[in-house]
Design an enzyme around this catalytic site. Structure first.
Site, PDB file in Angstrom:
ATOM      1  N   LYS A 195       0.902  -1.184   0.069  1.00 49.28           N
ATOM      2  CA  LYS A 195       0.082  -0.018  -0.129  1.00 49.28           C
ATOM      3  C   LYS A 195       0.985   1.245  -0.029  1.00 49.28           C
ATOM      4  CE  LYS A 195      -2.417  -2.870  -0.419  1.00 49.28           C
ATOM      5  NZ  LYS A 195      -2.574  -4.218  -0.610  1.00 49.28           N
TER       6      LYS A 195
ATOM      7  N   ALA B  86      -3.364 -12.983 -12.615  1.00 49.24           N
ATOM      8  CA  ALA B  86      -3.893 -11.856 -12.559  1.00 49.24           C
ATOM      9  C   ALA B  86      -4.967 -11.789 -11.246  1.00 49.24           C
ATOM     10  CB  ALA B  86      -4.629 -11.528 -13.888  1.00 49.24           C
TER      11      ALA B  86
ATOM     12  N   VAL C 168      -5.033 -10.933  -7.087  1.00 52.36           N
ATOM     13  CA  VAL C 168      -4.967  -9.694  -6.236  1.00 52.36           C
ATOM     14  C   VAL C 168      -3.629  -9.008  -6.255  1.00 52.36           C
ATOM     15  CG1 VAL C 168      -5.480  -8.357  -3.981  1.00 52.36           C
ATOM     16  CG2 VAL C 168      -6.984 -10.025  -4.705  1.00 52.36           C
ATOM     17  N   ILE C 169      -2.662  -9.904  -5.990  1.00 54.79           N
ATOM     18  CA  ILE C 169      -1.143  -9.345  -5.772  1.00 54.79           C
ATOM     19  C   ILE C 169      -0.677  -9.210  -7.262  1.00 54.79           C
ATOM     20  CG2 ILE C 169       0.991 -10.166  -5.515  1.00 54.79           C
ATOM     21  CD1 ILE C 169      -0.229 -11.653  -3.059  1.00 54.79           C
TER      22      ILE C 169
ATOM     23  N   GLU D 148      -2.453 -14.641 -17.414  1.00 52.13           N
ATOM     24  CA  GLU D 148      -3.434 -15.495 -16.496  1.00 52.13           C
ATOM     25  C   GLU D 148      -3.986 -16.450 -17.266  1.00 52.13           C
ATOM     26  OE1 GLU D 148      -4.755 -15.337 -13.255  1.00 52.13           O
ATOM     27  OE2 GLU D 148      -5.672 -16.969 -14.089  1.00 52.13           O
TER      28      GLU D 148
ATOM     29  N   VAL E  26       1.209 -20.080 -18.595  1.00 43.31           N
ATOM     30  CA  VAL E  26       2.671 -20.064 -18.797  1.00 43.31           C
ATOM     31  C   VAL E  26       3.240 -21.602 -18.756  1.00 43.31           C
ATOM     32  CG1 VAL E  26       4.803 -19.147 -17.933  1.00 43.31           C
ATOM     33  CG2 VAL E  26       2.861 -17.748 -17.998  1.00 43.31           C
TER      34      VAL E  26
ATOM     35  N   ARG F  19      -0.473 -18.166  -2.902  1.00 47.41           N
ATOM     36  CA  ARG F  19       0.273 -18.432  -1.507  1.00 47.41           C
ATOM     37  C   ARG F  19      -0.328 -19.719  -1.134  1.00 47.41           C
ATOM     38  NH1 ARG F  19       2.903 -14.146   0.319  1.00 47.41           N
ATOM     39  NH2 ARG F  19       2.909 -14.868   2.260  1.00 47.41           N
TER      40      ARG F  19
ATOM     41  N   ASP G 109      -3.776 -17.223   7.735  1.00 50.63           N
ATOM     42  CA  ASP G 109      -3.573 -17.873   6.324  1.00 50.63           C
ATOM     43  C   ASP G 109      -3.271 -19.541   6.515  1.00 50.63           C
ATOM     44  OD1 ASP G 109      -3.753 -15.329   5.274  1.00 50.63           O
ATOM     45  OD2 ASP G 109      -1.805 -15.456   4.256  1.00 50.63           O
TER      46      ASP G 109
ATOM     47  N   HIS H 240     -23.483  14.903   2.481  1.00 47.38           N
ATOM     48  CA  HIS H 240     -23.541  15.454   1.038  1.00 47.38           C
ATOM     49  C   HIS H 240     -22.433  16.587   1.225  1.00 47.38           C
ATOM     50  CE1 HIS H 240     -24.220  16.789  -2.946  1.00 47.38           C
ATOM     51  NE2 HIS H 240     -24.378  17.924  -2.673  1.00 47.38           N
TER      52      HIS H 240
HETATM   53  P1  FAD Z   1       1.541 -14.092   8.199  1.00 50.50           P
HETATM   54  O1  FAD Z   1       1.534 -12.671   8.302  1.00 50.50           O
HETATM   55  O2  FAD Z   1       2.441 -14.904   7.280  1.00 50.50           O
HETATM   56  O3  FAD Z   1       2.569 -14.265   9.732  1.00 50.50           O
HETATM   57  C1  FAD Z   1       2.963 -15.577  10.165  1.00 50.50           C
HETATM   58  C2  FAD Z   1       4.239 -15.348  10.894  1.00 50.50           C
HETATM   59  O4  FAD Z   1       4.653 -16.610  11.496  1.00 50.50           O
HETATM   60  C3  FAD Z   1       5.600 -14.693  10.102  1.00 50.50           C
HETATM   61  O5  FAD Z   1       5.967 -13.823  10.934  1.00 50.50           O
HETATM   62  C4  FAD Z   1       6.431 -15.918  10.217  1.00 50.50           C
HETATM   63  O6  FAD Z   1       7.713 -15.564  10.120  1.00 50.50           O
HETATM   64  C5  FAD Z   1       5.985 -16.605  11.441  1.00 50.50           C
HETATM   65  N1  FAD Z   1       6.401 -18.031  11.448  1.00 50.50           N
HETATM   66  C6  FAD Z   1       5.931 -18.965  10.460  1.00 50.50           C
HETATM   67  N2  FAD Z   1       6.370 -20.219  11.000  1.00 50.50           N
HETATM   68  C7  FAD Z   1       7.281 -20.175  12.116  1.00 50.50           C
HETATM   69  C8  FAD Z   1       7.804 -21.012  12.942  1.00 50.50           C
HETATM   70  N3  FAD Z   1       7.883 -22.158  12.596  1.00 50.50           N
HETATM   71  N4  FAD Z   1       8.402 -20.503  13.808  1.00 50.50           N
HETATM   72  C9  FAD Z   1       8.300 -19.175  14.236  1.00 50.50           C
HETATM   73  N5  FAD Z   1       7.785 -18.248  13.415  1.00 50.50           N
HETATM   74  C10 FAD Z   1       7.037 -18.717  12.394  1.00 50.50           C
HETATM   75  N6  FAD Z   1      -4.124  -8.981   3.228  1.00 50.50           N
HETATM   76  C11 FAD Z   1      -5.014  -8.022   3.493  1.00 50.50           C
HETATM   77  O7  FAD Z   1      -5.855  -8.013   4.319  1.00 50.50           O
HETATM   78  N7  FAD Z   1      -4.931  -6.671   2.743  1.00 50.50           N
HETATM   79  C12 FAD Z   1      -3.886  -6.575   1.968  1.00 50.50           C
HETATM   80  O8  FAD Z   1      -3.813  -5.282   1.408  1.00 50.50           O
HETATM   81  C13 FAD Z   1      -3.032  -7.404   1.669  1.00 50.50           C
HETATM   82  N8  FAD Z   1      -2.034  -7.254   0.795  1.00 50.50           N
HETATM   83  C14 FAD Z   1      -1.076  -8.220   0.426  1.00 50.50           C
HETATM   84  C15 FAD Z   1      -0.019  -7.882  -0.206  1.00 50.50           C
HETATM   85  C16 FAD Z   1       1.085  -8.672  -0.533  1.00 50.50           C
HETATM   86  C17 FAD Z   1       2.013  -8.190  -1.473  1.00 50.50           C
HETATM   87  C18 FAD Z   1       0.951 -10.144   0.144  1.00 50.50           C
HETATM   88  C19 FAD Z   1       2.091 -11.039  -0.025  1.00 50.50           C
HETATM   89  C20 FAD Z   1       0.000 -10.357   1.258  1.00 50.50           C
HETATM   90  C21 FAD Z   1      -1.287  -9.303   1.353  1.00 50.50           C
HETATM   91  N9  FAD Z   1      -2.171  -9.639   2.060  1.00 50.50           N
HETATM   92  C22 FAD Z   1      -3.146  -8.770   2.430  1.00 50.50           C
HETATM   93  C23 FAD Z   1      -2.357 -10.918   2.625  1.00 50.50           C
HETATM   94  C24 FAD Z   1      -1.871 -10.674   4.202  1.00 50.50           C
HETATM   95  O9  FAD Z   1      -0.527 -10.460   4.319  1.00 50.50           O
HETATM   96  C25 FAD Z   1      -2.004 -12.025   4.869  1.00 50.50           C
HETATM   97  O10 FAD Z   1      -3.360 -12.626   4.572  1.00 50.50           O
HETATM   98  C26 FAD Z   1      -1.530 -11.900   6.417  1.00 50.50           C
HETATM   99  O11 FAD Z   1      -0.225 -11.459   6.667  1.00 50.50           O
HETATM  100  C27 FAD Z   1      -1.830 -13.335   7.213  1.00 50.50           C
HETATM  101  O12 FAD Z   1      -1.626 -13.164   8.400  1.00 50.50           O
HETATM  102  P2  FAD Z   1      -1.045 -14.422   9.323  1.00 50.50           P
HETATM  103  O13 FAD Z   1      -0.875 -13.840  10.770  1.00 50.50           O
HETATM  104  O14 FAD Z   1      -2.029 -15.571   9.207  1.00 50.50           O
HETATM  105  O15 FAD Z   1       0.259 -14.894   8.675  1.00 50.50           O
HETATM  106  P1  AMP Z   2      -4.524 -15.462  -6.670  1.00 44.71           P
HETATM  107  O1  AMP Z   2      -4.465 -16.783  -6.024  1.00 44.71           O
HETATM  108  O2  AMP Z   2      -5.492 -14.641  -6.290  1.00 44.71           O
HETATM  109  O3  AMP Z   2      -3.030 -14.726  -6.258  1.00 44.71           O
HETATM  110  O4  AMP Z   2      -4.132 -15.498  -8.136  1.00 44.71           O
HETATM  111  C1  AMP Z   2      -3.058 -16.209  -8.817  1.00 44.71           C
HETATM  112  C2  AMP Z   2      -3.454 -16.482 -10.267  1.00 44.71           C
HETATM  113  O5  AMP Z   2      -2.288 -17.061 -10.995  1.00 44.71           O
HETATM  114  C3  AMP Z   2      -4.602 -17.508 -10.607  1.00 44.71           C
HETATM  115  O6  AMP Z   2      -5.680 -16.697 -11.287  1.00 44.71           O
HETATM  116  C4  AMP Z   2      -4.115 -18.600 -11.528  1.00 44.71           C
HETATM  117  O7  AMP Z   2      -5.089 -18.864 -12.333  1.00 44.71           O
HETATM  118  C5  AMP Z   2      -2.820 -17.828 -11.850  1.00 44.71           C
HETATM  119  N1  AMP Z   2      -1.857 -18.850 -12.564  1.00 44.71           N
HETATM  120  C6  AMP Z   2      -1.494 -19.856 -11.748  1.00 44.71           C
HETATM  121  N2  AMP Z   2      -0.529 -20.465 -12.584  1.00 44.71           N
HETATM  122  C7  AMP Z   2      -0.420 -19.734 -13.750  1.00 44.71           C
HETATM  123  C8  AMP Z   2       0.442 -20.183 -14.917  1.00 44.71           C
HETATM  124  N3  AMP Z   2       1.241 -21.117 -15.086  1.00 44.71           N
HETATM  125  N4  AMP Z   2       0.113 -19.283 -16.028  1.00 44.71           N
HETATM  126  C9  AMP Z   2      -0.608 -18.236 -15.939  1.00 44.71           C
HETATM  127  N5  AMP Z   2      -1.487 -18.009 -14.986  1.00 44.71           N
HETATM  128  C10 AMP Z   2      -1.139 -18.779 -13.728  1.00 44.71           C
END
Ligand code: FAD
Ligand code: AMP
Length: 472
Positions: free
Chosen positions: A57, A189, A191-192, A211, A245, A279, A319, A451
């Protein structure tokens, strides 16, 4: 051995929020995290704060300013001579934002008397976790009456594209580029892919997104995605659907991407390639097999509706259990689990988790899409309203997009709200409150909205459900 009421593995938005709520409720809590940033320093906050929500962001906001100065400033009577973009300074700002917020998580945990253990956690038994810190050469075991797995997720890698963070990048590499590549390819294509594509397009790259599937953003409402695709394409994002791909190779610092589209083999040469294909659960170092914590066929930790795993005292949130991989979903689960452990009745409604894609215009929704209503044979009514007809949108110069409200034909209860437009990420919260409170579109229609404001679009869309919108 140190003993705790609760040991939380992971200090991302799911884990650190759970740890704080447990501490607020009087439990003795430990939170373990292994995250190390690019400078080799341990930082808390997980994916979201370090390489996810927050840095993306920060760059989206910086690059949006660039877009404004290039495309809209003139209209506002603002003339700029030579616009210079300094990506390294932009990146430093982003790093500072991350630093402040990750430091904030550390302070919050400290203030709440949560013991933070830095290192990699793995189960030694169902209530003992070993924490190894290789860089410090330390190892300890801690005991928890309850253990909460909040280990998050990591990018999916595809065997055909070897991420080296130089030429072939995942989302983490894509957030750290020090200049805009001339030609940038993105696989996926989702979110990321769309957010990263928007950043680098605005900063000067030619962006091609490949995509595999034929539909654009199938998880969102199709009226909105049709419009969004048109707008993003007009902005210059070259989104190629039905493009699978098949092969990626690197030579002379260029990436050759071979893909199949419409039965034909095609190829594309780019300077950098971002792999954004989704992911997966991060469980590799946890030693789950030892304690018989079950995972599903995709590797997510299996839980019941109370986030309890196959082992009674072990819970999992965020996650690592799948579902919408969103920070706020994980945090709410963290709070719910803490309250369950306190003996409270804690529930969470997963149906109304808001989704946001931070392109510009933003895409945000909560509740059901029109496709979902059709599939479930629900009879529904729809009201839509364009941004173009809002005074505030005109004043801002942000007239692209629309509001859409779906309500139940039988009792008018709101089933889904979909917004494409400026700051949809903020506007969607009103919709979530309406959905959670089981309001009807009539309730929204009879609620006074300030408004001029963009939120008037929700009011008008609610009126439109009953074909009585005023300003269209
Ligand atoms: P995580 O944030 O992945 O945290 C897990 C933690 O556990 C990490 O710090 C890791 O080091 C630790 N860990 C893992 N295994 C171990 C272990 N064995 N020992 C010790 N520590 C460990 N979500 C949104 O809601 N809004 C957004 O705008 C958004 N944008 C994103 C943009 C990008 C580029 C990406 C990659 C993700 C985005 N997300 C967004 C998704 C969001 O980041 C995740 O949904 C969120 O971080 C998940 O939270 P979590 O606590 O489950 O896991
Ligand atoms: P998201 O899970 O929202 O991050 O989206 C990932 C996207 O990548 C999905 O829409 C998939 O269909 C696409 N994708 C996965 N593998 C391939 C590939 N080999 N070539 C093109 N697109 C892909």
């Amino acid at each position: 051995m140190k003993e705790y009421d609760v040991v939380v593995i992971g200090a991302g938005p799911a884990g650190y929020v759970c740890a704080i709520r447990c501490a607020q409720l009087g439990m003795k809590v430990a939170c373990i995290d292994e995250w190390v940033n690019s400078k080799g320093k341990s930082t808390l906050g997980g994916t979201c704060l370090n390489v996810g929500c927050i840095p993306s962001k920060a760059l989206l906001d910086s690059s949006h300013h660039v877009h404004f100065l290039h495309e809209q400033a003139k209209e506002h009577g603002i003339k700029i001579g030579n616009l210079e973009i300094d990506v390294p300074t932009m990146q430093k700002r982003k790093d500072k934002v991350v630093q402040v917020l990750t430091g904030g998580v550390a302070s919050l945990l400290k203030k709440n008397k949560v013991d933070v253990h830095i290192g990699t956690a793995s189960f030694s038994s169902h209530n003992v976790v070993s924490v190894k810190n290789n860089s410090m050469g330390t190892s300890e075991e801690i005991r928890g009456e309850h253990i909460v797995i909040a280990s998050g997720s990591i990018p999916i890698d595809i065997p055909i594209a070897n991420v080296d963070q130089k030429t072939i990048l995942d989302s983490t590499g894509a957030l750290s580029l020090q200049n805009a590549p001339k030609r940038l390819g993105i696989i996926g294509a989702g979110v990321i892919g769309l957010e990263m594509g928007s950043v680098w397009k605005r900063l000067g790259s030619e962006v091609i997104i490949l995509e595999a599937i034929a539909e654009f953003l199938p998880i969102a409402d199709s009226t909105i995605t049709k419009e969004a695709k048109k707008i993003l394409t007009k902005q210059g994002l070259d989104i190629r659907l039905s493009s699978l791909v098949k092969d990626v190779s690197v030579s002379n610092d260029k990436v050759l991407v071979k893909y199949e589209s419409g039965g034909e083999e095609k190829s594309l040469e780019v300077d950098k390639l971002i792999v954004a294909v989704g992911r997966k659960a991060n469980t590799t170092s946890l030693n789950l097999e030892l304690v018989n914590v079950e995972t599903d066929e995709k590797g997510y930790v299996k839980t019941d509706e109370h986030w309890q795993t196959s082992v009674k005292n072990i819970y999992a949130i965020g996650d690592v259990i799948g579902g919408p991989m969103l920070a706020h979903k994980g945090s709410e689960e963290g709070i719910a689990v803490a309250e369950l452990l306190d003996g409270q009745h804690a529930v969470m409604n997963h149906d109304n988790v808001p989704w946001v894609i931070y392109t510009w215009p933003e895409i945000a929704w909560a509740g059901k899409t029109e496709q979902e209503c059709k599939e479930s044979n629900i009879k529904y009514k729809v009201g839509t309203f364009p941004y173009m007809a809002l005074g505030r949108a005109r004043a801002m110069g942000d007239t692209e997009g629309m509001f859409k409200i779906i309500s139940d034909e039988a009792n008018d209860q709101i089933l889904g709200v979909h917004i494409l437009g400026a700051i949809a990420s903020e506007l969607i919260s009103e919709a979530v409150v309406a959905l959670e409170s089981e309001l009807s579109s009539e309730d929204l229609a009879r609620t006074i909205h300030a408004h001029p404001s963009l939120a008037e679009g929700l009011h008008e869309a609610a009126l439109a459900v009953d074909e009585r919108a005023i300003h269209i």
